[in-house]
Design a protein around this motif. Structure first.
Motif, PDB file in Angstrom:
ATOM      1  N   ILE A  42      12.407  16.789 -17.852  1.00 25.90           N
ATOM      2  CA  ILE A  42      13.671  16.139 -18.172  1.00 25.90           C
ATOM      3  C   ILE A  42      13.392  14.938 -19.074  1.00 25.90           C
ATOM      4  N   SER A  43      14.450  14.348 -19.607  1.00 28.49           N
ATOM      5  CA  SER A  43      14.318  13.164 -20.451  1.00 28.49           C
ATOM      6  C   SER A  43      14.030  11.936 -19.580  1.00 28.49           C
ATOM      7  N   PRO A  44      13.417  10.894 -20.146  1.00 29.60           N
ATOM      8  CA  PRO A  44      13.028   9.733 -19.338  1.00 29.60           C
ATOM      9  C   PRO A  44      14.197   8.928 -18.789  1.00 29.60           C
ATOM     10  N   PHE A  90       5.031  11.103 -15.914  1.00 32.20           N
ATOM     11  CA  PHE A  90       6.117  10.492 -16.685  1.00 32.20           C
ATOM     12  C   PHE A  90       5.563   9.707 -17.870  1.00 32.20           C
ATOM     13  N   SER A  91       6.305   9.738 -18.979  1.00 30.44           N
ATOM     14  CA  SER A  91       5.966   8.937 -20.147  1.00 30.44           C
ATOM     15  C   SER A  91       7.264   8.464 -20.806  1.00 30.44           C
ATOM     16  N   HIS A  92       7.143   7.745 -21.926  1.00 34.78           N
ATOM     17  CA  HIS A  92       8.323   7.284 -22.663  1.00 34.78           C
ATOM     18  C   HIS A  92       9.140   8.441 -23.214  1.00 34.78           C
ATOM     19  N   TYR A  93       8.499   9.600 -23.371  1.00 32.29           N
ATOM     20  CA  TYR A  93       9.122  10.740 -24.051  1.00 32.29           C
ATOM     21  C   TYR A  93       9.778  11.734 -23.093  1.00 32.29           C
ATOM     22  N   ARG A  94       9.160  11.920 -21.925  1.00 34.13           N
ATOM     23  CA  ARG A  94       9.705  12.901 -20.989  1.00 34.13           C
ATOM     24  C   ARG A  94       9.140  12.682 -19.587  1.00 34.13           C
TER      25      ARG A  94
END
Length: 295
Positions: A42-44, A90-94
């Motif tokens: 999913i998106s962050p 988790f990261s800034h992108y997803r």
């Protein structure tokens, strides 16, 4: 193709891949060698649906798991399977989450623990437009007509076991996963079957077959490699080969995601074919002649 899952009455969406891994041994059956892996992305700025790992003292969270697609081609049900772990990356992108399920020996020993209905149509050999597809076709006795393999690998040794690996498209016709479940259900002695590839017949019976390792892979898990035949040959526990080395986020990626995020969708839906890979392990000397016939 969109895949959704349901576990214990909770629906899980945004599934980018799944993997079903099974290890059947003629002497002992499947036992605990059956895993289901599910990946979500999913998106962050959004949140995953809740996943409570709080469990009783025995350390398992058991329930019924289903996997379905929006085309009505995949309808898989796993009864009384255990959710043994989950990971988040988790990261800034997803945001990525991995759910890992595994069967308990008592459940598989009882039999009839899952149903894997797949209605995807098989592809005719001439649709591939190459000679390999025409030459290397296979069929499993009692399941369906001949269809093209995607790959064939083998390892023959004079003093050791024999290994044949076949890569196929998972569809409504032949399925090695279905074969493994059928053999496991015949606890006291299974009826021999014939597997034919490139016109060569192999007999699956209790004297010849030692193990059948099957992997069904879809979506994001397609990029993860499978154990090569040298690793399989050295293994003392085929069940250990079913685990994946899951690492969806490298140092380069989480720096890239923060500094210069990729200009593309966080979900890659370009690969929507489910692939089945089977490794048949035979007793020494049974099919050494295939080393010249299969080429």
């Amino acid at each position: 193709m969109a895949i959704t899952a349901d576990f214990g009455g909770v629906k899980y969406e945004n599934i980018t891949g799944y993997r079903i891994a099974c290890g059947y041994e003629t002497r002992s059956g499947i036992q605990e060698s059956f895993y289901v892996y599910i990946e979500q992305v999913i998106s962050p700025q959004t949140k995953f649906s809740a996943l409570d790992m709080g469990v009783p003292a025995q350390g398992t969270k058991r329930g019924n798991l289903s996997l379905k697609d929006n085309f009505g081609e995949i309808d898989y049900h796993f009864s009384e399977i255990d959710l043994i772990q989950y990971q988040i990356h988790f990261s800034h992108y997803r945001k990525v989450r991995l759910l890992t399920f595994r069967y308990d020996k008592k459940v598989t020993d009882a039999g009839q623990f899952c149903t894997l209905n797949n209605n995807q149509q098989s592809k005719a050999a001439d649709e591939f437009r190459n000679q390999f597809a025409a030459d290397y076709q296979y069929s499993i006795q009692g399941q369906g007509f001949s269809e093209s393999l995607l790959s064939v690998s083998s390892k023959f040794e004079r003093r050791e076991k024999e290994y044949i690996r076949l890569g196929t498209v998972r569809n409504k016709q032949n399925s090695f996963m279905k074969l493994a479940l059928e053999l496991d259900s015949e606890k006291t002695g299974f009826t021999p079957r014939t597997v034919t590839y490139k016109g060569i017949q192999t007999t699956i019976d209790r004297q010849r077959l030692q193990a059948l390792i099957v992997d069904e892979t879809y979506g994001s898990f397609l990029k993860y490699g499978l154990p090569n035949l040298d690793v399989v040959a050295k293994s003392t526990s085929y069940g250990d080969l079913l685990a994946i080395e899951y690492n969806p986020l490298t140092p380069f990626q989480y720096l890239e995601h923060a500094e210069t995020p990729p200009n593309q969708s966080i979900i890659d839906n370009s690969l929507t074919t489910s692939i089945e890979t089977a490794i048949l392990v035979f007793s020494n000397g049974v099919y050494l002649d295939h080393s010249k016939e299969m080429v």
